[in-house]
Design a protein around this motif. Structure first.
Motif, PDB file in Angstrom:
ATOM      1  N   THR A 324      -2.498   0.688   4.744  1.00  0.00           N
ATOM      2  CA  THR A 324      -3.519   1.094   5.794  1.00  0.00           C
ATOM      3  C   THR A 324      -4.266   1.047   6.481  1.00  0.00           C
ATOM      4  OG1 THR A 324      -5.019   0.579   3.661  1.00  0.00           O
ATOM      5  CG2 THR A 324      -3.598   2.612   3.148  1.00  0.00           C
ATOM      6  N   PRO A 325      -5.558   0.566   7.563  1.00  0.00           N
ATOM      7  CA  PRO A 325      -6.200   0.520   7.811  1.00  0.00           C
ATOM      8  C   PRO A 325      -7.804  -0.371   7.427  1.00  0.00           C
ATOM      9  CG  PRO A 325      -6.311   2.684   8.503  1.00  0.00           C
ATOM     10  CD  PRO A 325      -5.799   2.931   7.905  1.00  0.00           C
ATOM     11  N   GLU A 326      -7.785   0.569   6.467  1.00  0.00           N
ATOM     12  CA  GLU A 326      -8.625  -0.388   4.897  1.00  0.00           C
ATOM     13  C   GLU A 326      -8.091  -1.579   4.876  1.00  0.00           C
ATOM     14  OE1 GLU A 326     -10.009   2.710   3.257  1.00  0.00           O
ATOM     15  OE2 GLU A 326     -11.818   2.430   3.034  1.00  0.00           O
ATOM     16  N   GLY A 327      -6.778  -1.951   4.618  1.00  0.00           N
ATOM     17  CA  GLY A 327      -6.279  -3.486   3.880  1.00  0.00           C
ATOM     18  C   GLY A 327      -5.620  -2.760   2.697  1.00  0.00           C
ATOM     19  N   LEU A 328      -5.435  -1.855   2.263  1.00  0.00           N
ATOM     20  CA  LEU A 328      -4.521  -1.294   1.440  1.00  0.00           C
ATOM     21  C   LEU A 328      -3.390  -1.155   1.571  1.00  0.00           C
ATOM     22  CD1 LEU A 328      -8.004   0.658  -0.907  1.00  0.00           C
ATOM     23  CD2 LEU A 328      -7.118  -1.936  -0.809  1.00  0.00           C
ATOM     24  N   ILE A 329      -2.307  -1.653   0.771  1.00  0.00           N
ATOM     25  CA  ILE A 329      -1.009  -0.919   0.438  1.00  0.00           C
ATOM     26  C   ILE A 329      -1.309   0.238  -0.185  1.00  0.00           C
ATOM     27  CG2 ILE A 329       0.996  -0.708  -1.462  1.00  0.00           C
ATOM     28  CD1 ILE A 329       0.377  -4.051  -0.542  1.00  0.00           C
ATOM     29  N   PRO A 330      -0.500   1.669   0.285  1.00  0.00           N
ATOM     30  CA  PRO A 330      -0.479   3.062  -0.399  1.00  0.00           C
ATOM     31  C   PRO A 330      -0.791   3.384  -1.504  1.00  0.00           C
ATOM     32  CG  PRO A 330       0.237   2.681   2.219  1.00  0.00           C
ATOM     33  CD  PRO A 330       0.431   1.097   1.449  1.00  0.00           C
ATOM     34  N   GLN A 331      -1.225   3.970  -2.282  1.00  0.00           N
ATOM     35  CA  GLN A 331      -0.737   4.442  -3.937  1.00  0.00           C
ATOM     36  C   GLN A 331       0.279   4.572  -3.849  1.00  0.00           C
ATOM     37  OE1 GLN A 331      -3.210   3.140  -6.117  1.00  0.00           O
ATOM     38  NE2 GLN A 331      -2.279   3.545  -7.427  1.00  0.00           N
ATOM     39  N   PRO A 332       1.140   5.633  -2.806  1.00  0.00           N
ATOM     40  CA  PRO A 332       2.442   5.365  -3.943  1.00  0.00           C
ATOM     41  C   PRO A 332       3.213   3.986  -3.307  1.00  0.00           C
ATOM     42  CG  PRO A 332       1.991   7.501  -2.532  1.00  0.00           C
ATOM     43  CD  PRO A 332       0.769   6.308  -2.162  1.00  0.00           C
TER      44      PRO A 332
END
Ligand code: H79
Length: 453
Positions: A324-332
């Motif tokens: 994500t643009p926040e720097g997280l690997i998406p939860q799914p």
């Protein structure tokens, strides 16, 4: 379809005039052992995430938004001022990959949009110099990978760059003609000589990647491919190179020149073992880049079956996440990778360092839907269906079976062996409802198979 024109050359064939099979063997040995890697598509395109003005894409490649919407470079580049992934934690990403059983990681250091996700001396249009985040995310990921024994690769789009004028002499016309309608071949040549090739050199000397993963559409001349290849070999002989250094089509000859392994089409699993290293670049939904509106996720079960199928055909699986643009690997993605990791924890030895099936194309569904991988003295049978009658019949195996057990509990299974093959008694319930693996320890290093098929 794609496989028809292939000519498989003798093992001793010199790959490129400058190259030997022995050198390639040594260089690619970690990759061959690894079998499963994490692909990461991260760049400015994570910010729109497949939505531009009124247009919401629910499928397709979100990293293509600049091309799909013909966004002027002057407008697209404003995204850099908004790129501030404050939750980015390289170690956490490496931890997620590791827990999933992945052994290498490939990051988009420059995708087709032309933005560098590393600190580059060749352009200020890069993550460290053009964003409020100011951090070299490639550096952080390389360091985190090295600390955790994960091999690191750089994806680099060398033929396409929508930020820069590049010429249009390619068959797909996938260049930026909305900003640069008069761009010519000379522009490509200049881009290649003064920017793209020097950036590859920069990546090699700054980060010492284990792999360069090119994504291409045949814009380079043969002389440019050769020049690039020789530069890489000179600066970093141990760096593995994928086949798209040349182009994205399946190579006409095996082994193909100027590379170490073949990249199949995006999400394409080859029909059979081609007798040469290959890798499937797979996505988890339809996009590689982040798209919160793309809900076409494949399940963890599907990922495990694909992994087993690919490895049983002698390939590697490079499975993508789009942070994500926040720097997280998406939860799914995290949820799916955790399930795959649980399976790998039990069954990893039937994946890592294994070779393709010894039973021809291994297990058409009519044969009970199973697949096979091997190691010296061992055969792994991956059962995608659990037999109703409590026995698994394996025709044509001539080698003596010394021991048989499920990787799930390692309890010895009863084996009946005749001239016609092997019959293995199984418990009533499958230990794993997706794929359970039987290990056969055999008396020969390489299984003897009846030559009936
Ligand atoms: O990085 C990922 C893709 O963006 C990249 N390869 C993977 C690993 C890729 N580059 N080119 N291609 C894939 C092939 C081009 C596909 C296209 Fe289309 C079909 C271009 C135009 C039609 C998909 C649909 C993208 C735009 C519309």
């Amino acid at each position: 379809m794609l496989l028809a024109p292939i000519v498989i050359l003798a093992k001793t064939t010199v790959l490129s005039p400058e190259e030997t099979e022995e050198a390639r063997d040594e260089r690619i040995s970690w990759w061959r052992e690894a079998r499963f890697g994490m692909f990461i598509h991260w760049g400015l395109y994570a910010i729109p995430g497949g939505t531009w003005k009124d247009k919401v894409y629910k499928e397709g490649y979100s990293e293509w938004i600049m091309f799909d919407e013909k966004i002027p470079a002057s407008e697209y580049k404003e995204l850099a001022g908004k790129f501030n992934p404050v939750k980015f934690d390289a170690q956490a990403w490496v931890g997620i990959a590791k827990k999933a059983g992945m052994k290498y990681m490939v990051l988009t250091t420059k995708h087709h949009d032309g933005f560098s996700m590393f600190q580059s001396g060749l352009t200020p249009y890069n993550v460290a110099d053009a964003t409020p985040f100011k951090r070299d995310v490639t550096r952080e990921l390389v360091d985190a990978c090295r600390n955790d024994s994960i091999h690191f690769g750089c994806y680099y789009s060398i033929d396409r760059d929508w930020y820069r004028p590049q010429g249009q002499g390619n068959r797909y016309k996938q260049t930026n003609l909305w900003d640069y309608p008069d761009s010519k071949q000379e522009d490509y040549d200049r881009y290649f000589a003064t920017f793209a090739k020097p950036q590859v050199e920069e990546l090699l000397s700054k980060y010492q990647p284990d792999l360069l993963w090119f994504d291409e559409i045949d814009m380079k001349t043969d002389a440019q491919v050769k020049e690039l290849y020789q530069t890489i070999r000179k600066l970093r002989p141990e760096c593995v190179i994928n086949s798209r250094i040349q182009g994205c089509r399946f190579p006409e000859k095996i082994p193909p020149p100027h590379c170490d392994y073949i990249t199949s089409g995006d999400n394409e699993i080859l029909e059979k073992n081609i007798g040469f290293e290959w890798e499937n670049p797979g996505s988890m939904n339809t996009s590689y880049g982040y798209n919160p509106n793309d809900h076409n996720w494949i399940s963890a079960d599907e990922i495990i079956s694909r992994l087993v199928e690919i490895v049983s055909k002698g390939g590697n699986y490079l499975l993508n996440v789009g942070p994500t643009p926040e720097g997280l690997i998406p939860q799914p993605c995290i949820e799916r990778l955790a399930k795959v990791g649980e399976w790998m924890e039990v069954n990893g030895e039937a994946i890592y360092g294994t070779s393709a099936s010894v039973f021809g194309d291994s297990a058409p569904p009519s044969a009970g839907n199973w697949r096979c991988t091997v190691k010296p003295g061992k055969i792994y049978l991956h059962l995608l269906n659990w037999p109703n009658d409590g026995t698994f019949e394996l025709a044509d195996l001539q080698s003596k079976v010394n021991r048989a057990y499920l990787l799930a509990d390692r309890k010895e299974l009863k084996v009946k062996q005749t001239a016609g093959g092997v019959s293995i008694s199984l418990p009533a319930e499958a230990p794993d409802k997706i794929v359970s693996v039987i290990c056969l320890e055999i008396a020969d290093p390489v299984a003897k198979i009846k030559a009936s098929k």
